[in-house]
Design a protein around this motif. Structure first.
Motif, PDB file in Angstrom:
ATOM      1  N   ILE A   1      -0.011  -1.117  -0.712  1.00 46.16           N
ATOM      2  CA  ILE A   1       0.435  -0.047  -0.151  1.00 46.16           C
ATOM      3  C   ILE A   1       0.759   1.343   0.205  1.00 46.16           C
ATOM      4  O   ILE A   1       0.425   2.063  -0.240  1.00 46.16           O
ATOM      5  CB  ILE A   1      -1.129  -0.247   1.008  1.00 46.16           C
ATOM      6  CG1 ILE A   1      -0.261   0.026   2.665  1.00 46.16           C
ATOM      7  CG2 ILE A   1      -2.340  -1.162   1.093  1.00 46.16           C
ATOM      8  CD1 ILE A   1      -0.636  -0.276   3.537  1.00 46.16           C
TER       9      ILE A   1
ATOM     10  N   ASN B   1      -8.698   2.914   8.049  1.00 36.97           N
ATOM     11  CA  ASN B   1      -7.729   2.344   7.791  1.00 36.97           C
ATOM     12  C   ASN B   1      -8.060   0.934   6.028  1.00 36.97           C
ATOM     13  O   ASN B   1      -7.292   1.418   5.644  1.00 36.97           O
ATOM     14  CB  ASN B   1      -7.650   0.688   8.189  1.00 36.97           C
ATOM     15  CG  ASN B   1      -6.672   1.597   9.530  1.00 36.97           C
ATOM     16  OD1 ASN B   1      -5.233   2.070   8.779  1.00 36.97           O
ATOM     17  ND2 ASN B   1      -7.026   1.009  11.336  1.00 36.97           N
TER      18      ASN B   1
ATOM     19  N   TYR C   1      -5.719   1.363   2.380  1.00 32.32           N
ATOM     20  CA  TYR C   1      -5.446   0.066   1.936  1.00 32.32           C
ATOM     21  C   TYR C   1      -5.936   0.393   0.344  1.00 32.32           C
ATOM     22  O   TYR C   1      -5.803   0.364  -0.615  1.00 32.32           O
ATOM     23  CB  TYR C   1      -6.102  -0.980   2.454  1.00 32.32           C
ATOM     24  CG  TYR C   1      -5.222  -1.586   3.462  1.00 32.32           C
ATOM     25  CD1 TYR C   1      -4.205  -2.489   2.798  1.00 32.32           C
ATOM     26  CD2 TYR C   1      -5.351  -0.991   4.625  1.00 32.32           C
ATOM     27  CE1 TYR C   1      -3.327  -2.584   4.329  1.00 32.32           C
ATOM     28  CE2 TYR C   1      -4.789  -1.847   5.817  1.00 32.32           C
ATOM     29  CZ  TYR C   1      -3.513  -2.274   5.809  1.00 32.32           C
ATOM     30  OH  TYR C   1      -2.562  -3.180   6.028  1.00 32.32           O
TER      31      TYR C   1
END
Lengths: 317, 293
Positions: free
Chosen positions: A156, B59, B63
């Motif tokens: 990521i 979160n 991602y």
């Protein structure tokens, strides 16, 4: 001025009676002010240094394993023999310490010199560039380590997103056995190049302009003026920057421990001498062995410093 | 005498400006310089900006690489860090340790630097500056042993002592070069006027060196705030400082990137705000003694 405003008549006041204990103390304090001022700081540092160093030296001659086995035996130079013949952890750690310091310093000095030259002459927006330079310097190294962990995350992370844009395949960065040390060097360069810039910029602005002007009159171009005039004049400052930064680079701990954790990662890929000694002491309680590592490490640092100071003296002449 | 100097200064000041402007290079260099400077600023600021962005993302958004720059910001991470993980306590701990260790180091360091500068005690100065050179780990083992036997590990005293150890050499180094640049004549004339040497130091030199002490103090505060290794070993659960608290964050929440970045921002922001307001002092501290050669 002293004629108009004569010294306060201290003698007149004490003329009748003998000086009291307060005046006595004050006179004594004034006479010995040199050591009265310097001693507290020296004693503080001395106690916190000399005694631990002596202890480390002593521990390095024993098989101490800390609280696990309190009674330790004197085993002479055995620890040093063990350490110096350890090709699995010690020598690779020496190599990593040297390559980390060497590569990071080289990048920081070359980059720092380029940036300092860019900033040398006044320009618009100077203030903003100075703010940008200050930010990495004051940022907390542990937080910086966490920041890079996110940016260099193989899945990521922004670093691989950037590479993807120009069609380069994703890199493992910190998690790769071969790439981890290079990635931490990159972090060190990001954080500490600004300090080299500040030092070199201070050196540049204190240079006198005459030699440069004279060379310009003689028709020297910018590169010739830099390599034959500015650089030789800047050499002492460059060595100061290398000295200050080098000492800290050799001892780098925060970023390595924050990004790779105990033992410098599962394959010890970023384990430098400092991280190795820390692990031996506080993760494995091998105090005897870690003391031997530390004494050797200390000798390496002193040796490097001594060499650089010699160079600086030579450059000043 | 005063008349002469006053007439000289305004005449001398504007003169160098036009010459410098002319000395700048050709147009190509100007363009190159702008591009290079923008690149430098981007290189230094972009990572911090990325951390700031991530601290406002959920979160899920972190991602999602499609939401690198466009996402709905949330303050959930900060609430999580500050309230549920009680970071206010760590902020106060860090402030307290950095402040007290800086104050004590100034009290010990400034007179020492003064004596070392005035009496050129270079060997004595070397003793104090040794503290910069020695690897901290080699001191930590004996310290840890002694202080844990004294039942001091986990208290503020031992943290403050260890941070003073970082601050003191820094302060002595900066103040020495500051006192070196302060003319001796000021004190001498004060002594002629009847002050004792210590009185001259207290009433003349100290007030004149406030700027130097600010430089040394701010820098020592920053270094103490950022210090990780000493606090990692010597702090307890009640005295934990921010860098250690953030490091702990990883071990039990390695996937909570948003929270981690918020925690990292919490430790970085106060020190950056201080730095922005005191720029001048930091720069002069970082470059102290560098130009004497």
């Amino acid at each position: 001025m002293s004629v108009l405003n004569p010294p306060r008549s201290a003698p007149a006041r004490s003329a009748g009676r003998p000086p009291g204990p307060r005046a006595n103390f004050s006179a004594w304090a004034n006479r010995h002010r040199k050591w009265l001022f310097a001693a507290p700081a020296m004693i503080f540092v001395g106690v916190l240094i000399v005694f631990p160093l002596a202890w480390t030296l002593f521990l390095s001659l024993t098989d101490s394993q800390g609280s696990v086995r309190a009674a330790s035996e004197f085993i002479g130079l055995q620890n040093y023999i063990t350490v110096l013949s350890d090709v699995d952890r010690f020598w690779p750690a020496v190599g990593r310490t040297m390559s980390f310091t060497g590569v990071a310093l080289a990048c920081e000095v070359v980059l720092g010199m380029c940036i300092a030259l860019l900033l040398w002459r006044p320009f618009r927006g100077e203030k903003w560039v100075r703010v940008a330079i200050l930010l990495p310097l004051v940022a907390t190294p542990v937080a910086v380590g966490m920041m890079w962990r996110l940016i260099f995350d193989p899945n990521i992370g922004f670093a691989n997103q950037l590479l993807g844009l120009i069609g380069i395949p994703a890199q493992p960065w910190l998690s790769g056995q071969d790439t981890a040390l290079g990635t931490t060097i990159f972090m060190d360069v990001w954080q500490w190049t600004p300090m080299v810039v500040l030092i070199l910029l201070a050196g540049l602005t204190s240079l006198s302009e005459e030699p440069d002007e004279a060379a310009r009159m003689d028709g020297a171009n910018a590169f010739q003026r830099f390599f034959y005039i500015t650089l030789p004049l800047m050499l002492p400052t460059v060595i100061v920057a290398i000295l200050l930064r080098g000492i800290d680079a050799l001892k780098t701990f925060d970023i390595l421990y924050a990004t790779k954790g105990k033992g410098g990662g599962s394959f010890h890929e970023v384990e430098t001498l400092n991280v190795y000694a820390y692990g031996l002491s506080f993760d494995y309680n091998q105090y005897g062995l870690s003391s031997a590592v530390l004494i050797l490490f200390f000798m390496i640092i002193i040796g490097t410093m001594w060499l650089l100071t010699m160079r600086k003296k030579a450059a000043n002449k | 005498m005063t008349v002469q100097t006053e007439s000289k200064i305004p005449a001398a000041r504007p003169a160098p400006a036009p010459r410098r402007r002319k000395a700048r290079g050709p147009r190509a260099y100007k363009v190159f310089r702008v591009v290079a400077l923008v690149a430098v600023v981007l290189f230094l600021v972009a990572p911090l900006f990325w951390m700031l962005l991530a601290s406002f993302k959920t979160n899920v958004d972190i991602y999602d690489t499609g939401k690198s720059f466009f996402f709905t910001p949330t303050t959930e991470n900060y609430a999580n860090v500050l309230e549920r993980n009680n970071y206010f306590v760590f902020i106060i701990n860090s402030f307290w340790v950095a402040f007290v260790s800086t104050a004590f180091s100034l009290v010990l360091g400034v007179p020492a630097a003064y004596a070392m500068s005035r009496f050129t005690m270079h060997r004595s100065a070397l003793v104090v500056l040794m503290a910069r050179v020695i690897p901290g780990v080699s001191l930590l083992v004996p310290w840890y042993y002694v202080f844990s036997n004294l039942k001091m590990v986990g208290g503020f005293e031992v943290l403050i002592l260890s941070h003073m150890f970082v601050a003191l050499p820094l302060i002595v180094y900066i103040m020495m070069s500051y006192f070196d640049s302060l003319p001796l004549e000021l004190e001498e004339s004060a002594q002629v006027d009847g002050l004792t040497p210590i009185g001259a130091f207290r009433r003349i030199t100290l007030p004149l060196s406030v700027a130097g002490m600010a430089t040394a103090g701010i820098l020592s505060f920053i270094f103490s705030w950022n210090n990780f290794m000493f606090a990692l070993v010597l702090s307890g659960s009640k005295t934990k400082t921010l860098p250690v608290a953030i490091f702990d964050f990883v071990s039990y929440a390695s996937i909570d990137w948003g929270g981690l970045m918020a925690a990292a921002m919490v430790v970085t922001i106060p020190i950056m705000v201080i730095a922005l307001f005191t720029q001048k002092y930091i720069v002069s501290g970082m470059t102290a003694g560098a130009t004497k050669g």
